[in-house]
Design an enzyme around this catalytic site. Structure first.
Site, PDB file in Angstrom:
ATOM      1  N   ARG A  57      18.469  43.437  38.884  1.00  0.00           N
ATOM      2  CA  ARG A  57      19.022  44.629  39.554  1.00  0.00           C
ATOM      3  C   ARG A  57      17.963  45.303  40.417  1.00  0.00           C
ATOM      4  O   ARG A  57      18.257  45.824  41.485  1.00  0.00           O
ATOM      5  CB  ARG A  57      19.568  45.635  38.520  1.00  0.00           C
ATOM      6  CG  ARG A  57      19.961  46.968  39.153  1.00  0.00           C
ATOM      7  CD  ARG A  57      20.906  47.795  38.323  1.00  0.00           C
ATOM      8  NE  ARG A  57      20.406  48.071  36.990  1.00  0.00           N
ATOM      9  CZ  ARG A  57      19.416  48.937  36.691  1.00  0.00           C
ATOM     10  NH1 ARG A  57      18.808  49.608  37.649  1.00  0.00           N
ATOM     11  NH2 ARG A  57      19.022  49.110  35.457  1.00  0.00           N
ATOM     12  N   TYR A 109      34.165  54.363  60.879  1.00  0.00           N
ATOM     13  CA  TYR A 109      34.791  53.618  59.785  1.00  0.00           C
ATOM     14  C   TYR A 109      35.348  54.597  58.737  1.00  0.00           C
ATOM     15  O   TYR A 109      34.659  55.540  58.343  1.00  0.00           O
ATOM     16  CB  TYR A 109      33.761  52.670  59.159  1.00  0.00           C
ATOM     17  CG  TYR A 109      34.320  51.942  57.975  1.00  0.00           C
ATOM     18  CD1 TYR A 109      35.331  51.003  58.140  1.00  0.00           C
ATOM     19  CD2 TYR A 109      33.892  52.223  56.684  1.00  0.00           C
ATOM     20  CE1 TYR A 109      35.891  50.355  57.049  1.00  0.00           C
ATOM     21  CE2 TYR A 109      34.440  51.574  55.587  1.00  0.00           C
ATOM     22  CZ  TYR A 109      35.438  50.637  55.781  1.00  0.00           C
ATOM     23  OH  TYR A 109      35.993  50.010  54.701  1.00  0.00           O
TER      24      TYR A 109
HETATM   25  C1  LIG Z   1      34.168  47.304  56.741  1.00  0.00           C
HETATM   26  C2  LIG Z   1      33.231  48.249  57.371  1.00  0.00           C
HETATM   27  C3  LIG Z   1      32.335  48.989  56.605  1.00  0.00           C
HETATM   28  C4  LIG Z   1      32.322  48.941  55.093  1.00  0.00           C
HETATM   29  O1  LIG Z   1      31.962  47.674  54.618  1.00  0.00           O
HETATM   30  P1  LIG Z   1      32.446  47.084  53.195  1.00  0.00           P
HETATM   31  O2  LIG Z   1      31.745  45.782  53.135  1.00  0.00           O
HETATM   32  O3  LIG Z   1      33.951  46.970  53.274  1.00  0.00           O
HETATM   33  O4  LIG Z   1      32.040  48.042  52.152  1.00  0.00           O
HETATM   34  C5  LIG Z   1      31.445  49.821  57.260  1.00  0.00           C
HETATM   35  N1  LIG Z   1      31.450  49.931  58.603  1.00  0.00           N
HETATM   36  C6  LIG Z   1      32.307  49.248  59.382  1.00  0.00           C
HETATM   37  C7  LIG Z   1      32.267  49.412  60.862  1.00  0.00           C
HETATM   38  C8  LIG Z   1      33.231  48.371  58.790  1.00  0.00           C
HETATM   39  O5  LIG Z   1      34.085  47.699  59.566  1.00  0.00           O
END
Ligand SMILES: *Cc1c(COP(=O)(O)O)cnc(C)c1O
Length: 378
Positions: A57, A109
């Site tokens: 970890r 996002y």
């Molecule tokens: C999907 C996404 C995230 C988050 O990523 P995860 O792997 O789903 O946690 C962050 N930023 C953008 C632009 C994304 O498309």
């Protein structure tokens, strides 16, 4: 640890993705970094503490380190792998104290938007949301900010922010500058080279590239910041799994060819959609100011009519799959405003992640689904 020469950026990105992270091989070693399934690692003689890795970890395993070397090589910094993109993003936000001021894009996002709203409620963060393309607005918003969070092109409106001047203004104001580079990929945009402090990816998307894993990665150049991100990963337990790291490493090896093909397909499809009478707006990053370094693989477009018309169009697709997420080898599409927190988007906006299929088949599938749109209600 001996670094492969790929990390000195003497190779192009298409070579770096293939050769980086392979620096420790001896004759007879496997070509690829094996999957090491171990939570704990053997210690040396207890009387001679050696600072060796102890527990996965905290200390990582070989395949994380190899994956980190590849993405660090691409983004010109030191990479820290996480269990998801949100784990990487939240590790950056968690560097901030209570009461901090954060400037962030209006189109960002959804998970990040929610994280910021929670931070405002729980920790008193002041969150300034700025129009993604409003460069003057960014210049004003960076004053007094502890962190300037940028995402370009943005998800899902594909807005392109003028990164270089905004990052420079953030630095002048004493703020940390972070860029979510998930949509551009390091093949077309390297924010650390534009002056950013940290770049974040959802490796779940283009970097992994096969819709078969969750992973994230943050890359920084400053040693104290890298150590802060590693500490956050260990203490929050946001550690990537060994199998995911094996898959992410395998996926990133083909990033350059996948991206080139998907981008070629997307560029072609954007032109087809532009010309289609049942499509009203096509958003594609390559046409925006500052978007000409690369075009990207994601298109958002509005179907003529209502949300129900857009849903019916998706229902008629046979090749393009109805699914969320993006960046895989397969083309996917979804109507974003159906998701909680995304209701502000145009109701018939579809976000399409363009894959690596034969472009003629994609054109045929999309145009058939758009052409046979039911006659408008009278
Ligand atoms: C999907 C996404 C995230 C988050 O990523 P995860 O792997 O789903 O946690 C962050 N930023 C953008 C632009 C994304 O498309």
């Amino acid at each position: 640890m001996a670094q492969h020469p790929a990390n000195d950026r003497s190779f192009g990105t298409g070579t770096t993705v293939v050769v980086a992270g392979r620096g420790r091989e001896q004759p007879g070693d496997p070509m690829n970094v094996p999957i090491t399934l171990a939570s704990t690692l053997l210690g040396g003689h207890p009387a001679e503490p050696g600072g060796e890795p102890l527990y996965s970890r905290n200390d990582g395993l070989d395949s994380w380190v190899a994956f980190e070397e590849v993405v660090g090589g691409l983004e010109s910094g030191e990479a820290v792998a996480f269990s998801s993109g949100m784990a990487a993003a939240s590790a950056v936000f968690d560097q901030l104290p209570a009461g901090a001021t954060i400037a962030a894009p209006a189109d960002v996002y959804g998970g990040v938007a929610t994280f910021l709203a929670d931070g405002a409620a729980r920790l008193g963060w002041e969150v300034r949301r700025v129009g993604n393309t409003d460069t003057a607005g960014w210049f004003a918003a960076v004053e007094g900010a502890a962190l300037v969070w940028l995402e370009s092109p943005s998800n899902p409106l594909l807005e392109v922010t003028e990164l270089e001047p905004v990052i420079a203004a953030a630095k002048r104001a004493g703020a940390l500058a972070a860029v979510d580079n998930t949509f551009a990929s390091p093949l077309v945009q390297r924010p650390l080279e534009l002056g950013a402090d940290v770049v974040v990816h959802s490796a779940t998307k283009l970097i992994g590239g096969h819709s078969d894993l969750l992973a994230g990665i943050a890359v920084a150049a400053d040693e104290a910041l890298v150590a802060g991100l590693q500490r956050q990963r260990a203490l929050h337990g946001a550690t990537p799994g060994a199998l995911e790291m094996f898959l992410a490493l395998r996926g990133v090896r083909t990033l350059a060819v996948r991206f080139e093909r998907a981008q070629h397909n997307a560029r072609h499809l954007a032109a087809v959609l532009d010309a289609h009478p049942n499509v009203t707006t096509v958003r594609y990053a390559g046409r925006r100011p500052g978007g000409d370094a690369g075009y990207g693989t994601i298109i958002s477009f509005d179907v003529e009519g209502t949300a129900a018309d857009a849903d019916e169009m998706i229902g008629r697709l046979e090749l393009v799959r109805h699914a969320t997420s993006l960046g895989g080898v397969e083309s996917t599409i979804e109507r974003r405003s159906r998701l909680a927190g995304q209701e502000h988007l145009p109701p018939s906006l579809l976000r399409m992640s363009v894959g690596i299929e034969d472009v003629g088949d994609l054109v045929a599938d999309l145009t058939a689904a758009l052409d046979s749109r039911a006659a408008p209600a009278r």
